[in-house]
Design a protein around this motif. Structure first.
Motif, PDB file in Angstrom:
ATOM      1  N   LEU A  57      -3.475  -0.704  12.898  1.00 23.13           N
ATOM      2  CA  LEU A  57      -4.490  -1.187  11.966  1.00 23.13           C
ATOM      3  C   LEU A  57      -4.636  -0.241  10.777  1.00 23.13           C
ATOM      4  O   LEU A  57      -4.707  -0.679   9.624  1.00 23.13           O
ATOM      5  CB  LEU A  57      -5.826  -1.351  12.694  1.00 23.13           C
ATOM      6  CG  LEU A  57      -6.941  -2.036  11.940  1.00 23.13           C
ATOM      7  CD1 LEU A  57      -6.568  -3.481  11.648  1.00 23.13           C
ATOM      8  CD2 LEU A  57      -8.218  -1.983  12.762  1.00 23.13           C
ATOM      9  N   VAL A  58      -4.629   1.053  11.037  1.00 25.06           N
ATOM     10  CA  VAL A  58      -4.710   2.043   9.963  1.00 25.06           C
ATOM     11  C   VAL A  58      -3.461   1.973   9.089  1.00 25.06           C
ATOM     12  O   VAL A  58      -3.548   2.021   7.846  1.00 25.06           O
ATOM     13  CB  VAL A  58      -4.916   3.455  10.545  1.00 25.06           C
ATOM     14  CG1 VAL A  58      -4.711   4.525   9.495  1.00 25.06           C
ATOM     15  CG2 VAL A  58      -6.293   3.571  11.162  1.00 25.06           C
ATOM     16  N   CYS A  59      -2.294   1.839   9.713  1.00 24.92           N
ATOM     17  CA  CYS A  59      -1.044   1.752   8.945  1.00 24.92           C
ATOM     18  C   CYS A  59      -1.014   0.518   8.047  1.00 24.92           C
ATOM     19  O   CYS A  59      -0.612   0.606   6.878  1.00 24.92           O
ATOM     20  CB  CYS A  59       0.151   1.737   9.888  1.00 24.92           C
ATOM     21  SG  CYS A  59       0.466   3.314  10.676  1.00 24.92           S
ATOM     22  N   VAL A  60      -1.443  -0.620   8.564  1.00 22.96           N
ATOM     23  CA  VAL A  60      -1.476  -1.838   7.746  1.00 22.96           C
ATOM     24  C   VAL A  60      -2.479  -1.686   6.610  1.00 22.96           C
ATOM     25  O   VAL A  60      -2.215  -2.094   5.474  1.00 22.96           O
ATOM     26  CB  VAL A  60      -1.798  -3.067   8.626  1.00 22.96           C
ATOM     27  CG1 VAL A  60      -2.153  -4.262   7.783  1.00 22.96           C
ATOM     28  CG2 VAL A  60      -0.637  -3.385   9.527  1.00 22.96           C
ATOM     29  N   GLY A  61      -3.620  -1.078   6.884  1.00 22.24           N
ATOM     30  CA  GLY A  61      -4.612  -0.851   5.834  1.00 22.24           C
ATOM     31  C   GLY A  61      -4.082   0.057   4.738  1.00 22.24           C
ATOM     32  O   GLY A  61      -4.270  -0.221   3.545  1.00 22.24           O
ATOM     33  N   LEU A  62      -3.429   1.152   5.121  1.00 27.10           N
ATOM     34  CA  LEU A  62      -2.863   2.061   4.123  1.00 27.10           C
ATOM     35  C   LEU A  62      -1.744   1.391   3.330  1.00 27.10           C
ATOM     36  O   LEU A  62      -1.646   1.568   2.109  1.00 27.10           O
ATOM     37  CB  LEU A  62      -2.346   3.327   4.801  1.00 27.10           C
ATOM     38  CG  LEU A  62      -3.407   4.306   5.279  1.00 27.10           C
ATOM     39  CD1 LEU A  62      -2.763   5.451   6.055  1.00 27.10           C
ATOM     40  CD2 LEU A  62      -4.210   4.843   4.114  1.00 27.10           C
ATOM     41  N   PHE A  63      -0.891   0.635   4.018  1.00 26.14           N
ATOM     42  CA  PHE A  63       0.180  -0.072   3.329  1.00 26.14           C
ATOM     43  C   PHE A  63      -0.379  -1.061   2.308  1.00 26.14           C
ATOM     44  O   PHE A  63       0.100  -1.148   1.181  1.00 26.14           O
ATOM     45  CB  PHE A  63       1.067  -0.801   4.344  1.00 26.14           C
ATOM     46  CG  PHE A  63       2.129  -1.641   3.710  1.00 26.14           C
ATOM     47  CD1 PHE A  63       3.232  -1.051   3.140  1.00 26.14           C
ATOM     48  CD2 PHE A  63       2.010  -3.017   3.671  1.00 26.14           C
ATOM     49  CE1 PHE A  63       4.222  -1.820   2.537  1.00 26.14           C
ATOM     50  CE2 PHE A  63       2.979  -3.795   3.076  1.00 26.14           C
ATOM     51  CZ  PHE A  63       4.086  -3.194   2.509  1.00 26.14           C
ATOM     52  N   THR A  64      -1.420  -1.783   2.710  1.00 31.38           N
ATOM     53  CA  THR A  64      -2.043  -2.744   1.802  1.00 31.38           C
ATOM     54  C   THR A  64      -2.662  -2.034   0.602  1.00 31.38           C
ATOM     55  O   THR A  64      -2.533  -2.485  -0.537  1.00 31.38           O
ATOM     56  CB  THR A  64      -3.118  -3.550   2.546  1.00 31.38           C
ATOM     57  OG1 THR A  64      -2.523  -4.174   3.676  1.00 31.38           O
ATOM     58  CG2 THR A  64      -3.741  -4.599   1.650  1.00 31.38           C
ATOM     59  N   PHE A  65      -3.318  -0.914   0.850  1.00 33.70           N
ATOM     60  CA  PHE A  65      -3.941  -0.156  -0.240  1.00 33.70           C
ATOM     61  C   PHE A  65      -2.896   0.359  -1.219  1.00 33.70           C
ATOM     62  O   PHE A  65      -3.043   0.214  -2.438  1.00 33.70           O
ATOM     63  CB  PHE A  65      -4.747   1.005   0.340  1.00 33.70           C
ATOM     64  CG  PHE A  65      -5.491   1.793  -0.682  1.00 33.70           C
ATOM     65  CD1 PHE A  65      -6.651   1.295  -1.251  1.00 33.70           C
ATOM     66  CD2 PHE A  65      -5.025   3.028  -1.084  1.00 33.70           C
ATOM     67  CE1 PHE A  65      -7.339   2.020  -2.201  1.00 33.70           C
ATOM     68  CE2 PHE A  65      -5.704   3.761  -2.036  1.00 33.70           C
ATOM     69  CZ  PHE A  65      -6.870   3.260  -2.598  1.00 33.70           C
ATOM     70  N   VAL A  66      -1.819   0.951  -0.700  1.00 37.41           N
ATOM     71  CA  VAL A  66      -0.763   1.483  -1.567  1.00 37.41           C
ATOM     72  C   VAL A  66      -0.074   0.356  -2.333  1.00 37.41           C
ATOM     73  O   VAL A  66       0.175   0.471  -3.537  1.00 37.41           O
ATOM     74  CB  VAL A  66       0.254   2.291  -0.733  1.00 37.41           C
ATOM     75  CG1 VAL A  66       1.493   2.622  -1.534  1.00 37.41           C
ATOM     76  CG2 VAL A  66      -0.389   3.554  -0.190  1.00 37.41           C
TER      77      VAL A  66
END
Length: 75
Positions: free
Chosen positions: A54-63
């Motif tokens: 979930l954190v990885c998907v959130g960071l990927f989406t933000f970047v």
């Protein structure tokens, strides 16, 4: 097209509810067989993997949204 939502939503709830019931029942039955610690460890590992993903998907989406030029600053 209006009938699709009226049919699909109850069907989806019924199928997912039935699946969740049997998944919980199966895990409960496995815990009664003396493997309670193994079930808890596996559940903890799965929860940790879920949070990490979930954190990885959130960071990927933000970047990705920053790269495209979206303004994500708070007002």
């Amino acid at each position: 097209m209006d009938w699709f939502i009226a049919f699909f939503l109850p069907f989806k709830l019924l199928v997912l509810g039935t699946g969740m019931y049997f998944a919980i029942k199966w895990h409960y039955d496995q815990g009664e067989n003396g493997e309670r610690g193994a079930v808890l460890r596996t559940g903890g590992k799965m929860a940790a993997v879920f949070v990490l993903l979930l954190v990885c998907v959130g960071l990927f989406t933000f970047v990705l949204s920053r790269m495209v030029g979206l303004d994500l600053s708070f007002p």
